[in-house]
Design a protein around this motif. Structure first.
Motif, short mmCIF file in Angstrom:
data_model
loop_
_atom_site.label_atom_id
_atom_site.label_comp_id
_atom_site.label_asym_id
_atom_site.label_seq_id
_atom_site.Cartn_x
_atom_site.Cartn_y
_atom_site.Cartn_z
N VAL A 75 42.07 43.13 46.28
CA VAL A 75 43.19 42.73 45.43
C VAL A 75 43.59 41.29 45.73
O VAL A 75 43.82 40.48 44.81
CB VAL A 75 44.39 43.67 45.63
CG1 VAL A 75 45.63 43.13 44.92
CG2 VAL A 75 44.06 45.07 45.11
N SER A 76 43.64 40.95 47.00
CA SER A 76 44.09 39.61 47.41
C SER A 76 43.13 38.51 46.99
O SER A 76 43.54 37.48 46.44
CB SER A 76 44.29 39.57 48.93
OG SER A 76 45.26 40.50 49.35
N GLN A 77 41.85 38.73 47.25
CA GLN A 77 40.88 37.64 47.06
C GLN A 77 40.10 37.70 45.75
O GLN A 77 39.60 36.68 45.29
CB GLN A 77 39.88 37.65 48.23
CG GLN A 77 40.52 37.53 49.59
CD GLN A 77 41.35 36.26 49.76
OE1 GLN A 77 41.04 35.22 49.15
NE2 GLN A 77 42.39 36.32 50.56
N VAL A 78 40.02 38.88 45.14
CA VAL A 78 39.24 39.00 43.89
C VAL A 78 40.18 39.16 42.69
O VAL A 78 40.19 38.32 41.78
CB VAL A 78 38.25 40.19 43.97
CG1 VAL A 78 37.48 40.32 42.64
CG2 VAL A 78 37.27 39.99 45.12
N THR A 79 40.97 40.22 42.68
CA THR A 79 41.85 40.47 41.53
C THR A 79 42.81 39.32 41.29
O THR A 79 43.04 38.91 40.14
CB THR A 79 42.65 41.77 41.74
OG1 THR A 79 41.77 42.82 42.15
CG2 THR A 79 43.36 42.16 40.46
N PHE A 80 43.38 38.78 42.38
CA PHE A 80 44.36 37.69 42.24
C PHE A 80 43.84 36.36 42.79
O PHE A 80 44.61 35.43 42.99
CB PHE A 80 45.67 38.08 42.92
CG PHE A 80 46.43 39.15 42.16
CD1 PHE A 80 47.32 38.81 41.15
CD2 PHE A 80 46.19 40.49 42.41
CE1 PHE A 80 47.98 39.78 40.43
CE2 PHE A 80 46.86 41.48 41.70
CZ PHE A 80 47.75 41.13 40.70
N ALA A 81 42.53 36.30 43.00
CA ALA A 81 41.85 35.05 43.33
C ALA A 81 42.52 34.24 44.44
O ALA A 81 42.63 33.02 44.37
CB ALA A 81 41.72 34.18 42.07
N GLY A 82 43.01 34.92 45.47
CA GLY A 82 43.57 34.22 46.61
C GLY A 82 45.01 33.78 46.47
O GLY A 82 45.53 33.07 47.34
N LEU A 138 35.11 49.18 37.54
CA LEU A 138 36.55 49.30 37.34
C LEU A 138 37.33 48.44 38.33
O LEU A 138 38.40 47.91 37.99
CB LEU A 138 36.98 50.76 37.48
CG LEU A 138 36.44 51.74 36.42
CD1 LEU A 138 36.85 53.16 36.76
CD2 LEU A 138 36.92 51.35 35.03
N THR A 139 36.83 48.31 39.54
CA THR A 139 37.54 47.51 40.54
C THR A 139 37.58 46.03 40.17
O THR A 139 38.37 45.27 40.74
CB THR A 139 36.91 47.64 41.94
OG1 THR A 139 35.62 47.00 41.97
CG2 THR A 139 36.78 49.10 42.35
N LEU A 140 36.74 45.62 39.23
CA LEU A 140 36.68 44.21 38.84
C LEU A 140 37.52 43.92 37.59
O LEU A 140 37.49 42.80 37.08
CB LEU A 140 35.23 43.80 38.61
CG LEU A 140 34.31 43.91 39.85
CD1 LEU A 140 32.88 43.58 39.47
CD2 LEU A 140 34.80 43.01 40.97
N LEU A 141 38.25 44.91 37.10
CA LEU A 141 39.10 44.70 35.94
C LEU A 141 40.25 43.76 36.31
O LEU A 141 40.58 43.56 37.48
CB LEU A 141 39.68 46.03 35.46
CG LEU A 141 38.69 47.05 34.87
CD1 LEU A 141 39.42 48.36 34.60
CD2 LEU A 141 38.05 46.52 33.60
N GLY A 142 40.88 43.20 35.30
CA GLY A 142 42.01 42.32 35.52
C GLY A 142 43.25 43.10 35.96
O GLY A 142 43.29 44.33 35.83
N PRO A 143 44.28 42.41 36.45
CA PRO A 143 45.48 43.08 36.95
C PRO A 143 46.14 44.02 35.95
O PRO A 143 46.51 45.14 36.30
CB PRO A 143 46.41 41.90 37.28
CG PRO A 143 45.49 40.77 37.57
CD PRO A 143 44.35 40.95 36.63
#
Length: 269
Positions: A75-82, A138-143
């Motif tokens: 979530v921290s580094q991929v979904t919200f890109a850091g 699914l884990t790569l979907l947007g927020p």
């Protein structure tokens, strides 16, 4: 087999989401109440824990048995890109909503990853890999999409596939296998019990005496091991055993564990 790196919690690459997003109530596991979305009072500005070395002594044993299965860094580094909730207030609420969803998905990935390499379930390996690929997608979907995701609709089919996997694996034990699915075994006297190939799915083993018990090839998916005494027990080959389950139990140096889980530091030596 050791779990893939991305399914292990990596606190250095997470914005302390388990210490902020999740709520907890004052109890034997936590020394104080905390609302979801509110930082734990022990959380430092650099996202480290001020009492990490003495969590159990300070009354936070619940923290020592929690595992995000790598959802925090995802979530921290991929979904919200850091982007941290600290420096971007608009990120905080959606990040805290997505974290528990991601944790459920990563837990499914853990189970599917284990099942996909079990030799006895080789006939199901193609289905298991396809299911894992879908959950990974699914884990790569947007927020926004993650926050609205109905995880239960995906958990059901995965659960059925894992149940079929369990049957194939446990069939190797032979003979009559015990069925304790969902059973109330709280405080049960099971010292030295032969539970090879048993189904303990969703069983309540809170405070059970499992000293010296043989749980090889037992299906323990979702079993509650809180305060269960597994000293000297054999859990090698136990199917779908997770790190949180092991951490919640009481064991010792004689307890035999699968390679994919670590021996908890708080266990008796």
């Amino acid at each position: 087999m050791n779990a893939p790196v991305d399914l292990r919690g990596d606190c250095a690459n997470c914005f302390a989401l388990c210490c902020v997003a999740l709520p907890f109530a004052k109890s034997a596991d936590f020394a104080a109440d905390k609302a979801g979305g509110t930082p734990c009072r022990n959380l430092r500005p650099d996202d480290t824990c001020g009492v990490h070395a003495g969590l159990r002594r300070e009354g936070y044993s619940g923290c020592t048995v929690f595992d995000c299965f790598g959802a925090g860094q995802k979530v921290s580094q991929v979904t919200f890109a850091g982007r941290s909730w600290r420096g971007a207030p608009d990120v905080a609420r959606p990040m805290f909503e997505v974290f528990p969803v991601m944790r459920q998905l990563h837990e499914l990935l853990w189970y599917l990853g284990e099942a996909a390499v079990l030799p006895a379930a080789r006939t199901l390996h193609p289905e298991l890999r396809r299911a894992r690929d879908e959950i990974e997608r699914l884990t790569l979907l947007g927020p926004g999409e993650l926050a609205r995701l109905d995880v239960a609709s995906h958990r059901g089919p995965v659960g059925e596939l894992l149940a079929r996997t369990s049957e194939l694996v446990r069939a190797g034990v032979g003979g009559k296998r015990r069925d304790h699915r969902g059973a109330d075994l709280m405080g049960a006297r099971l010292r030295g019990a032969d539970l090879r190939g048993a189904s303990l799915r969703g069983a309540y083993l809170i405070g059970a005496d499992l000293r010296g018990a043989d749980l090889r090839l037992a299906d323990v998916l979702g079993a509650d091991f809180r305060d269960a005494d597994v000293s000297g027990a054999d859990l090698t080959g136990a199917v779908f055993l997770t790190q949180p389950q092991v951490a919640a139990a009481r064991g010792d140096a004689r307890t035999r564990l699968p390679d994919r889980v670590d021996r908890p530091a708080h266990w008796a030596r």
